[in-house]
Design a protein around this motif. Structure first.
Motif, PDB file in Angstrom:
ATOM      1  N   PHE A   1      -1.497   3.068   4.612  1.00  0.00           N
ATOM      2  CA  PHE A   1      -0.588   1.999   5.018  1.00  0.00           C
ATOM      3  C   PHE A   1       0.085   2.262   6.365  1.00  0.00           C
TER       4      PHE A   1
ATOM      5  N   PHE B   1       0.043  -6.365   3.429  1.00  0.00           N
ATOM      6  CA  PHE B   1       0.476  -6.567   2.041  1.00  0.00           C
ATOM      7  C   PHE B   1      -0.508  -5.925   1.070  1.00  0.00           C
ATOM      8  N   GLN B   2      -1.798  -6.147   1.299  1.00  0.00           N
ATOM      9  CA  GLN B   2      -2.813  -5.575   0.415  1.00  0.00           C
ATOM     10  C   GLN B   2      -2.778  -4.053   0.447  1.00  0.00           C
ATOM     11  N   SER B   3      -2.605  -3.484   1.628  1.00  0.00           N
ATOM     12  CA  SER B   3      -2.559  -2.025   1.742  1.00  0.00           C
ATOM     13  C   SER B   3      -1.332  -1.454   1.035  1.00  0.00           C
ATOM     14  N   SER B   4      -0.216  -2.140   1.137  1.00  0.00           N
ATOM     15  CA  SER B   4       1.014  -1.651   0.495  1.00  0.00           C
ATOM     16  C   SER B   4       0.928  -1.699  -1.018  1.00  0.00           C
ATOM     17  N   ARG B   5       0.009  -2.508  -1.553  1.00  0.00           N
ATOM     18  CA  ARG B   5      -0.128  -2.653  -2.998  1.00  0.00           C
ATOM     19  C   ARG B   5      -1.098  -1.653  -3.602  1.00  0.00           C
ATOM     20  N   GLN B   6      -1.749  -0.837  -2.782  1.00  0.00           N
ATOM     21  CA  GLN B   6      -2.674   0.165  -3.293  1.00  0.00           C
ATOM     22  C   GLN B   6      -1.882   1.239  -4.032  1.00  0.00           C
ATOM     23  N   ARG B   7      -2.062   1.318  -5.356  1.00  0.00           N
ATOM     24  CA  ARG B   7      -1.287   2.261  -6.158  1.00  0.00           C
ATOM     25  C   ARG B   7      -1.606   3.705  -5.814  1.00  0.00           C
TER      26      ARG B   7
ATOM     27  N   SER C   1      -9.315   1.397   0.062  1.00  0.00           N
ATOM     28  CA  SER C   1     -10.246   1.173  -1.049  1.00  0.00           C
ATOM     29  C   SER C   1     -11.417   2.157  -1.085  1.00  0.00           C
TER      30      SER C   1
END
Length: 373
Positions: free
Chosen positions: A73, A117-123, A128
């Motif tokens: 991120f 946003f998608q990167s910040s949601r990577q647990r 990926s």
């Protein structure tokens, strides 16, 4: 004359080292990738200034996508800011902002927001591709725990597994150990609560703990230690069922300890049928001192033991006894065709669904030279 191949080899090693560093997810590896990407964007900007038609602003979307796949991120935020700034600057330097160009800039802004946003949601905190690498390593380590060493004649062990919904990462796993004298074989088949990816991390931790216990403790003590391990984690739904078998390869004597697991099946060659074993117990990770009944027996030539997880025999429409009777029927047909390969013949008849399924077959071959695959 030999500088060419030597230089090529050094370059190849250098590139492999950089790829390994990136795949580790380290800060240093991320910085190197970020620097390379920023250099690529800078070169694109220089081309845009010289000939905007060759590298227009929409071309910078490619850099954003590549960065999303390669960066974590924080470096991704730096990369998106750098890329968006140069993309806008290239358009402004080329001429006035009209209607179509304004739409491109709006799309660029939306893309930047969505990517961040998608990167910040990577647990996992990783892009990926790196998350996939970690999952693959998790699967590899789980499988390594269950590697069954070669057994002396006439013994044969095989397992088969289907992960929930075909995801490839199961909460069912096997731990195997053969002592240095090759006399005692110990096998543990475990079903961790959950399924597929959700159960994978729990299964890996528990497999590591069991790998350090098996072969060092007696069956009852081993189960008690495994139970304490799960209780110490203090996690919701952190429990598991397990079945442990310890076999003396010299005379066929065995003990079975079951903790909440479906009952093992014993194949009697003389009788030609599967008998339900009487080892019972409570699942691990629920009570400090769960009840545990251990069964004993002797495997003669042609006899076998079959262990399985509840996903093999349970269904929403039938109770457990119906499922066990079904398994006894298909297992009888499979083993009559030959013990070798029978686990795969059984698992092929199990429907893939929303729970992991695993089978473990331990056989004392009647005539190893005539065993059929």
């Amino acid at each position: 004359m030999h500088s060419g191949p030597s230089s090529s080899g050094a370059l190849s090693r250098h590139l492999r080292d950089r790829v390994r560093r990136w795949s580790s997810g380290s800060a240093e590896g991320q910085r190197e990738v970020l620097l390379l990407l920023m250099m690529g964007v800078t070169i694109s900007f220089a081309v845009s200034v010289a000939a905007y038609d060759l590298v227009p602003t929409p071309a910078y979307f490619v850099w954003l996508i590549v960065a999303m796949l390669l960066l974590r991120f924080r470096p991704l935020a730096v990369m998106t800011g750098w890329t968006a700034s140069l993309a806008v600057a290239a358009m402004v330097l080329d001429g006035p902002i009209n209607g179509p160009r304004a739409a491109i800039l709006a799309a660029l802004a939306v893309a930047v927001v969505l990517i961040l946003f998608q990167s910040s949601r990577q647990r996992s905190g990783l892009p990926s591709p790196l998350s996939e690498i970690m999952l693959a390593e998790l699967k590899k380590r789980l499988q390594a725990q269950g590697t069954i060493p070669p057994l002396p004649v006439p013994w044969h062990v095989e397992s088969a597994m289907i992960a929930a919904d075909g995801v490839g990462y199961a909460g069912d796993f096997l731990v195997a150990d053969l002592d240095e004298e090759e006399r005692y074989l110990e096998l543990i088949l475990v079903d961790v609560v959950g399924k597929g990816l959700a159960a994978g991390p729990h299964a890996l931790q528990f497999a590591g703990a069991l790998g350090g216990l098996v072969g060092a403790l007696e069956p009852r003590e081993l189960m008690a230690a495994a139970n304490r391990f799960l209780l110490r984690r203090h996690l919701d739904e952190s429990f598991a069922t397990a079945v442990h078998v310890r076999l003396d390869l010299t005379d066929g004597r065995y003990t079975i300890a079951s903790a909440g697991h479906p009952p093992a099946l014993r194949w009697h060659q003389a009788g030609g049928g599967w008998v339900v074993d009487n080892a019972r117990g409570m699942a691990l990770g629920i009570l400090p001192q769960p009840d545990l009944d251990i069964s004993e027996g002797v495997l003669g030539p042609g006899d076998a033991l079959l262990f399985y997880t509840d996903g093999v025999v349970e269904s929403r429409t039938d109770d457990l006894d119906v499922g066990i009777d079904w398994l006894r029927d298909i297992a009888g047909d499979a083993i009559r065709e030959g013990a070798v390969g029978s686990a795969q013949r059984m698992i092929r008849q199990v429907t893939r669904g929303d729970d992991d399924r695993a089978l473990l077959l331990l056989t004392r071959l009647e005539d190893a030279s005539r065993a059929r695959g």
